[in-house]
Design an enzyme around this catalytic site. Sequence first.
Site, PDB file in Angstrom:
ATOM      1  N   ASN A  12       0.866  -1.186   0.000  1.00  0.00           N
ATOM      2  CA  ASN A  12       0.000   0.000   0.000  1.00  0.00           C
ATOM      3  C   ASN A  12       0.901   1.234   0.000  1.00  0.00           C
ATOM      4  OD1 ASN A  12      -1.834   2.041   0.497  1.00  0.00           O
ATOM      5  ND2 ASN A  12      -2.242   1.437   2.631  1.00  0.00           N
ATOM      6  N   TRP A  13       1.035   1.843  -1.157  1.00  0.00           N
ATOM      7  CA  TRP A  13       1.987   2.949  -1.296  1.00  0.00           C
ATOM      8  C   TRP A  13       1.471   4.250  -0.693  1.00  0.00           C
ATOM      9  CZ3 TRP A  13       3.993   2.674  -7.061  1.00  0.00           C
ATOM     10  CH2 TRP A  13       4.574   1.411  -7.281  1.00  0.00           C
ATOM     11  N   HIS A 102      -9.482   1.391   4.972  1.00  0.00           N
ATOM     12  CA  HIS A 102      -8.205   1.583   5.664  1.00  0.00           C
ATOM     13  C   HIS A 102      -8.411   2.585   6.797  1.00  0.00           C
ATOM     14  CE1 HIS A 102      -4.100   2.809   6.484  1.00  0.00           C
ATOM     15  NE2 HIS A 102      -3.714   1.692   5.901  1.00  0.00           N
ATOM     16  N   SER A 220       3.581  -1.917  10.369  1.00  0.00           N
ATOM     17  CA  SER A 220       5.033  -1.999  10.514  1.00  0.00           C
ATOM     18  C   SER A 220       5.597  -3.379  10.171  1.00  0.00           C
ATOM     19  CB  SER A 220       5.452  -1.561  11.933  1.00  0.00           C
ATOM     20  OG  SER A 220       5.089  -0.198  12.142  1.00  0.00           O
ATOM     21  N   GLY A 241       2.852  -0.968   4.337  1.00  0.00           N
ATOM     22  CA  GLY A 241       2.890   0.438   3.947  1.00  0.00           C
ATOM     23  C   GLY A 241       4.323   0.870   3.669  1.00  0.00           C
ATOM     24  N   GLY A 242       4.972   1.484   4.674  1.00  0.00           N
ATOM     25  CA  GLY A 242       6.296   2.079   4.507  1.00  0.00           C
ATOM     26  C   GLY A 242       7.303   1.172   3.818  1.00  0.00           C
TER      27      GLY A 242
END
Length: 259
Positions: A12-13, A102, A220, A241-242
Amino acid sequence: MTVARKPLISGNWKMHHNHFEAIQMVQKLAYLLDKEDDAAVEVSVHPPFTDLRSIQTLIDADKLFLRLGAQHCHFEEKGAFTGEISPVFLFKLNVAYVIAGHSERRELFGESDAMVNAKVKAICKHAMTPILCCGETLDEREAAQTESKVVGQIRAGLAGLSDEQVGAMVIAYEPIWAIGTGRTATSEDAQAVCKRIREEVSAIAGPEAAASIRIQYGGSVKPTNAAELMAQPDIDGALVGGASLDADEFSRIVRYRLG
Ligand code: PGA
């Protein structure tokens, strides 16, 4: 009942990477992954809307096994909804997975359970697969409300779907306090909630749907914790994500099985 569930690792950018950067990122990712990865896991990338056409063209031209995903869509097919994107448009771009509900959409853009449910239905109606997100805040966890929050979101999100639709979809358990914070739920805690989600799916849509639905953990996820999370019996993938913004890091998560 044991059903082999192919893990789904989704990147998920969020609001990162313009379409030039997106092309570079996907080219690099495709270079780093191979046929064995394709056999072991399914991988989806969820770039911003403005990148979708570029990435679709790249996936088609190079016959990549990556699946295209979106981060959001509207539940109506068309109309006076300034700024929104129709599920019909996404389907036309070969989008396979669409994230729904989300926590950032719920908290920052006021998406209610009812809106998320309408969106999940629209995504299914247009032959795409929803990734329905749920998860508790830190306050809710500390007040022992994790289960009631998550179960409530699942009941609301799945309302009105057929058992088959539920069995084919994806749920992402993402404790809000673990998103983008570097804090991960322990694999035991994540497993306990994912198990509880599967039980709830069984109560709503029956044991077959519960056996086939895929449940991702998100919050995370990194190359260093992916293998342990993925080893849990009720965790069938990750919503990242990150760590999905960098091709090297994301490819190492996709290859969690290699240690
Ligand atoms: P994170 O984000 O991996 O950066 O914690 C996860 C998500 O929001 O889906």
